[in-house]
Scaffold this motif. Structure first.
Motif, mmCIF file in Angstrom:
data_model
loop_
_atom_site.group_PDB
_atom_site.id
_atom_site.type_symbol
_atom_site.label_atom_id
_atom_site.label_comp_id
_atom_site.label_asym_id
_atom_site.label_seq_id
_atom_site.Cartn_x
_atom_site.Cartn_y
_atom_site.Cartn_z
ATOM 1 N N ALA A 63 0.824 -1.380 -0.182
ATOM 2 C CA ALA A 63 0.135 0.016 -0.053
ATOM 3 C C ALA A 63 0.746 1.343 0.090
ATOM 4 O O ALA A 63 0.652 2.446 -0.912
ATOM 5 C CB ALA A 63 -1.049 -0.142 1.250
ATOM 6 N N THR A 64 1.985 1.123 0.625
ATOM 7 C CA THR A 64 3.011 2.498 0.576
ATOM 8 C C THR A 64 3.473 2.395 -0.592
ATOM 9 O O THR A 64 3.449 3.669 -1.216
ATOM 10 C CB THR A 64 4.126 1.978 1.677
ATOM 11 N N LEU A 65 3.939 1.546 -1.209
ATOM 12 C CA LEU A 65 4.455 1.624 -2.744
ATOM 13 C C LEU A 65 3.408 2.014 -3.538
ATOM 14 O O LEU A 65 3.831 2.894 -4.544
ATOM 15 C CB LEU A 65 4.763 0.018 -3.263
ATOM 16 N N ILE A 66 2.353 1.839 -3.642
ATOM 17 C CA ILE A 66 1.190 2.234 -4.579
ATOM 18 C C ILE A 66 0.918 3.729 -4.051
ATOM 19 O O ILE A 66 0.662 4.520 -5.097
ATOM 20 C CB ILE A 66 0.117 1.282 -4.463
ATOM 21 N N SER A 67 0.873 4.117 -2.883
ATOM 22 C CA SER A 67 0.576 5.465 -2.515
ATOM 23 C C SER A 67 1.682 6.211 -2.968
ATOM 24 O O SER A 67 1.468 7.550 -3.780
ATOM 25 C CB SER A 67 0.453 5.675 -0.988
ATOM 26 N N GLU A 68 2.901 5.807 -3.013
ATOM 27 C CA GLU A 68 4.250 6.691 -3.751
ATOM 28 C C GLU A 68 3.712 6.762 -5.017
ATOM 29 O O GLU A 68 4.182 7.701 -5.490
ATOM 30 C CB GLU A 68 5.533 5.771 -3.542
ATOM 31 N N ARG A 69 3.426 5.704 -5.903
ATOM 32 C CA ARG A 69 3.074 6.001 -7.180
ATOM 33 C C ARG A 69 2.016 7.045 -7.575
ATOM 34 O O ARG A 69 1.981 7.713 -8.448
ATOM 35 C CB ARG A 69 2.542 4.568 -7.811
ATOM 36 N N PHE A 70 0.854 7.017 -6.639
ATOM 37 C CA PHE A 70 -0.261 8.075 -6.715
ATOM 38 C C PHE A 70 0.375 9.486 -6.639
ATOM 39 O O PHE A 70 0.228 10.273 -7.600
ATOM 40 C CB PHE A 70 -1.113 7.965 -5.699
ATOM 41 N N LEU A 71 1.403 9.503 -5.670
ATOM 42 C CA LEU A 71 2.160 11.023 -5.453
ATOM 43 C C LEU A 71 2.976 11.208 -6.522
ATOM 44 O O LEU A 71 2.926 12.396 -7.101
ATOM 45 C CB LEU A 71 2.777 10.871 -4.113
ATOM 46 N N GLN A 72 3.646 10.518 -7.076
ATOM 47 C CA GLN A 72 4.721 10.731 -8.304
ATOM 48 C C GLN A 72 3.648 11.018 -9.476
ATOM 49 O O GLN A 72 3.958 11.883 -10.183
ATOM 50 C CB GLN A 72 5.416 9.456 -8.693
ATOM 51 N N ASP A 73 2.385 10.361 -9.551
ATOM 52 C CA ASP A 73 1.783 10.667 -10.845
ATOM 53 C C ASP A 73 1.102 12.151 -10.495
ATOM 54 O O ASP A 73 0.812 13.078 -11.733
ATOM 55 C CB ASP A 73 0.429 9.832 -10.893
ATOM 56 N N TYR A 74 0.986 12.508 -9.286
ATOM 57 C CA TYR A 74 0.277 13.778 -9.101
ATOM 58 C C TYR A 74 1.357 14.824 -9.311
ATOM 59 O O TYR A 74 0.850 15.791 -9.873
ATOM 60 C CB TYR A 74 -0.254 14.005 -7.543
ATOM 61 N N CYS A 75 2.546 14.560 -8.896
ATOM 62 C CA CYS A 75 3.514 15.566 -9.140
ATOM 63 C C CYS A 75 3.832 15.789 -10.946
ATOM 64 O O CYS A 75 4.040 16.834 -11.074
ATOM 65 C CB CYS A 75 5.057 14.987 -8.557
ATOM 66 N N ALA A 76 3.742 14.627 -11.478
ATOM 67 C CA ALA A 76 3.956 14.787 -12.937
ATOM 68 C C ALA A 76 2.840 15.294 -13.658
ATOM 69 O O ALA A 76 2.935 15.942 -14.643
ATOM 70 C CB ALA A 76 4.125 13.187 -13.482
ATOM 71 N N ARG A 77 1.406 15.176 -13.277
ATOM 72 C CA ARG A 77 0.105 15.474 -13.981
ATOM 73 C C ARG A 77 -0.508 16.615 -13.468
ATOM 74 O O ARG A 77 -1.424 17.194 -14.016
ATOM 75 C CB ARG A 77 -0.642 14.422 -14.301
ATOM 76 N N GLY A 78 -0.350 17.057 -12.122
ATOM 77 C CA GLY A 78 -0.901 17.930 -11.274
ATOM 78 C C GLY A 78 -2.461 17.552 -10.796
ATOM 79 O O GLY A 78 -3.058 18.287 -10.223
ATOM 80 N N THR A 79 -2.657 16.118 -11.141
ATOM 81 C CA THR A 79 -4.205 16.069 -10.868
ATOM 82 C C THR A 79 -4.016 14.303 -10.387
ATOM 83 O O THR A 79 -3.232 13.719 -10.578
ATOM 84 C CB THR A 79 -4.980 15.967 -11.904
ATOM 85 N N PHE A 80 -5.138 13.959 -9.442
ATOM 86 C CA PHE A 80 -5.042 12.650 -8.848
ATOM 87 C C PHE A 80 -6.239 11.855 -9.906
ATOM 88 O O PHE A 80 -7.107 12.305 -10.199
ATOM 89 C CB PHE A 80 -5.633 12.669 -7.565
ATOM 90 N N SER A 81 -5.622 10.584 -9.971
ATOM 91 C CA SER A 81 -6.780 9.526 -10.454
ATOM 92 C C SER A 81 -7.266 8.932 -9.505
ATOM 93 O O SER A 81 -6.837 8.630 -8.116
ATOM 94 C CB SER A 81 -5.829 8.474 -11.574
ATOM 95 N N ASP A 82 -8.388 8.037 -9.999
ATOM 96 C CA ASP A 82 -9.333 7.194 -8.976
ATOM 97 C C ASP A 82 -9.532 8.058 -7.834
ATOM 98 O O ASP A 82 -9.301 7.774 -6.592
ATOM 99 C CB ASP A 82 -8.329 6.184 -8.476
#
Length: 586
Positions: free
Chosen positions: A456-475
């Protein structure tokens, strides 16, 4: 009873000439492969193919799939019947091919109904009629012809009805002959009289078996008298009928083609010679009828099974069926039914499980190799109290999780049975698969279900990386509804709270947003790589005319340094604030 001497089925497997084969047992099949070792002891080349040998091919038959599903419902229902119900209420009807159905129905007659003398013959007649039903089709063909009595099958139909004990149908056919033969009308009436007066035992009536036997012997003497005074000598067909009524074995055996089997001959012989036969006498008549009907030195597997049944040797029946039939369906369900009728309680196997459970485990294990029938196997394992759960735990791990829908089915089965280890394994597999396919929402959902904090920690990191790259959250639906699940890991908590900060800001609740952002900066759960992002998100708040931060004092009733600095961020230059945040240990 001697064991059946049946040659196993030969399966040809392509291999390099002279090479040894290797094999690995699977949950339901065998994997066979060509090795480099030759029978001569030398080493050579080998084929690269792996062959799958299925030991229960019937489960892949589309025709039998419906049977397996229907018998599963019957099996589950049988497990819920109260033990105090009469055994005959536990009777069930199942079929698997002509021979299996024949054996099953005979076992019902002999073991479950357990009819005494008199009633026993009535059950055996029903058994024969059920499995020799072509006479009605022949009768329909004869009656629909222009001249039924001249039809080539007319007398065959009359004799077939007669040898099945269907006297009313035989008389109805003979009526047509009597009408067209005025000169033979007296013979017809005499024969009709004999047929109509043949006694039939009524188990529910007031007549005792002894009274029935006296009445039957009197009728038998009437038939013998008609035969002795040559009443039907002028008509060979009526004379043959009279001889059959007398129980003349030679006359009955002349109709081999109509009887077709020795066990039909057995029932016909009992009908006209020993209608009060007792269960203990059956095996003697069965063996003699088989010898008279078929001169072969060795009986066929079906013959051996039926003879074992007529000897009331239940375990030999099950053993022979296990060898002769090509799957475990029949013996598993028959044994379960007999066990529920308290007919197998004394028979246990040396390795712990009783006979019923052993056969059910084998049958269910075969079902688990099928892409859809595996779901039926779960209930069979559930009703095997000794080893069922162990088998289920092992087999469930081999179910291919092809789709998320199938994975949810497997997961639900495991959760209902508190199989926590299997639940975690399934969730981890699905979470990793979703992550490989960049489906972060699904991956996070499966990791939460698995209670896997590291993943869950690993996936949360991926969510945060995506946010930094795109500026928005998915899901967003998933993140917005994490609830208590966000406490699974610090990083997941930060993800949920950070998303909450964005919602507050979007609702113009700047004070609440600032409070939450400050707590995220000071709670030591934000990744260091994300600090600059937090500060960037704080910039719009710094531009507000007034940002109200909650009062927080230390034991000396003064502001903590960090709080004091943050409280006055809107009055300082952004650059100095950045330098402060970068150098402070959060």
């Amino acid at each position: 009873m001697e064991e059946l001497d049946v040659e196993p089925t030969t399966t040809n497997i392509p291999a390099s000439e002279g090479n040894h084969l290797g094999f690995v047992w699977g949950p339901g099949d065998i994997l066979v492969y060509d090795t480099i070792y030759k029978s001569s002891g030398s080493v050579g080349t080998c084929s690269s193919f792996i062959h799958e040998v299925r030991k229960d091919e019937d489960i892949y038959s589309p025709i039998l799939r419906k049977l397996f599903n229907e018998s599963h419902h019957i099996f589950v229902g049988l497990q819920t019947i109260r033990e105090d119900l009469p055994n005959k209420n536990k009777k069930t009807q199942e079929t698997l091919g002509r021979y299996a159905c024949l054996i099953w129905n005979l076992c019902e007659v002999l073991f479950i109904d357990a009819a005494p003398g008199g009633s026993l013959l009535l059950h055996l007649l029903d058994w024969v009629r059920l499995h020799k039903a072509d006479v009605d089709e022949k009768a329909q063909e004869v009656l629909q012809s222009e001249s039924p009595t001249e039809h080539h099958g007319y007398w065959d139909v009359v004799l077939s009805y007669l040898m099945q004990g269907r006297m009313d149908e035989a008389r109805q056919m003979l009526v047509k002959w009597g009408v067209l033969k005025p000169a033979a009308r007296s013979m017809y009436k005499q024969m009709d009289n004999l047929l109509s007066k043949m006694p039939v035992y009524n188990p529910g009536g007031s007549q005792t078996l002894t009274e029935f036997d006296v009445k039957w012997r009197h009728w038998h003497d009437m038939v013998d008298h008609s035969l002795q005074d040559n009443s039907f000598a002028s008509d060979p067909n009526l004379e043959l009928i009279c001889k059959i009524l007398m129980g003349d074995e030679d006359a009955i055996l002349e109709q081999k083609d109509l009887l077709s089997t020795w066990y039909h001959f057995l029932v016909t012989r009992l009908l006209f010679s020993h209608p009060t036969v007792k269960p203990t006498e059956l095996h003697y008549y069965a063996q003699s009828c088989l010898a008279m009907f078929d001169s072969r030195s060795a009986p066929e597997p079906l013959d051996s099974i039926l003879l074992a049944a007529f000897e009331f040797d239940i375990h030999q029946v099950i053993k022979d069926c296990s060898i002769a039939l090509n799957n475990w369906w029949f013996v598993a369900h028959l044994t379960d039914l007999l066990d529920h009728c308290n007919l197998l309680q004394s028979h246990n196997l040396h390795f712990g499980s009783n006979l019923r459970e052993f056969l059910l485990l084998e049958y269910a294990s075969g079902l688990f190799t099928h892409h859809s029938l595996w779901q039926l196997a779960v209930d069979y394992f559930d009703h095997c109290p000794e080893f069922g759960r162990v088998y289920l735990e092992q087999q469930i791990e081999h179910v291919p999780l092809d789709t998320e829908r199938k994975a949810l089915k497997v997961l639900r089965i495991c959760e209902q049975r508190q199989m926590s280890e299997q639940v975690r394994s399934i969730c981890k597999i699905m979470a990793k698969r979703a992550l490989r396919n960049n489906r972060l929402g699904s991956a996070l959902s499966w990791s939460i279900r698995a209670k896997d904090a590291a993943f869950a920690t690993l996936i949360s990191e991926r969510f945060l990386q995506d946010y930094c790259a795109r500026g928005t959250f998915s899901d967003l639906d998933l993140i917005d509804n994490l609830g208590p699940a966000m406490l699974l890991s610090d990083r997941l908590t930060f993800l949920g709270k950070y998303r909450e900060f964005h919602k507050l800001y979007g609702e113009n609740r700047f004070s609440d947003a600032a409070t939450l952002l400050l707590s995220l900066m000071t709670a030591q759960i934000a990744p260091r790589s994300f600090w600059m992002t937090l500060l960037t998100d704080a910039l719009p708040l710094l531009e507000q005319k007034e940002v109200r931060l909650p009062p927080k004092v230390n034991e000396r009733n003064t502001w903590e340094p960090e709080m004091s600095s943050l409280y006055n961020l809107h009055q300082k230059k952004v650059l100095s604030t950045i330098n402060w945040l970068v150098n402070v240990d959060v």
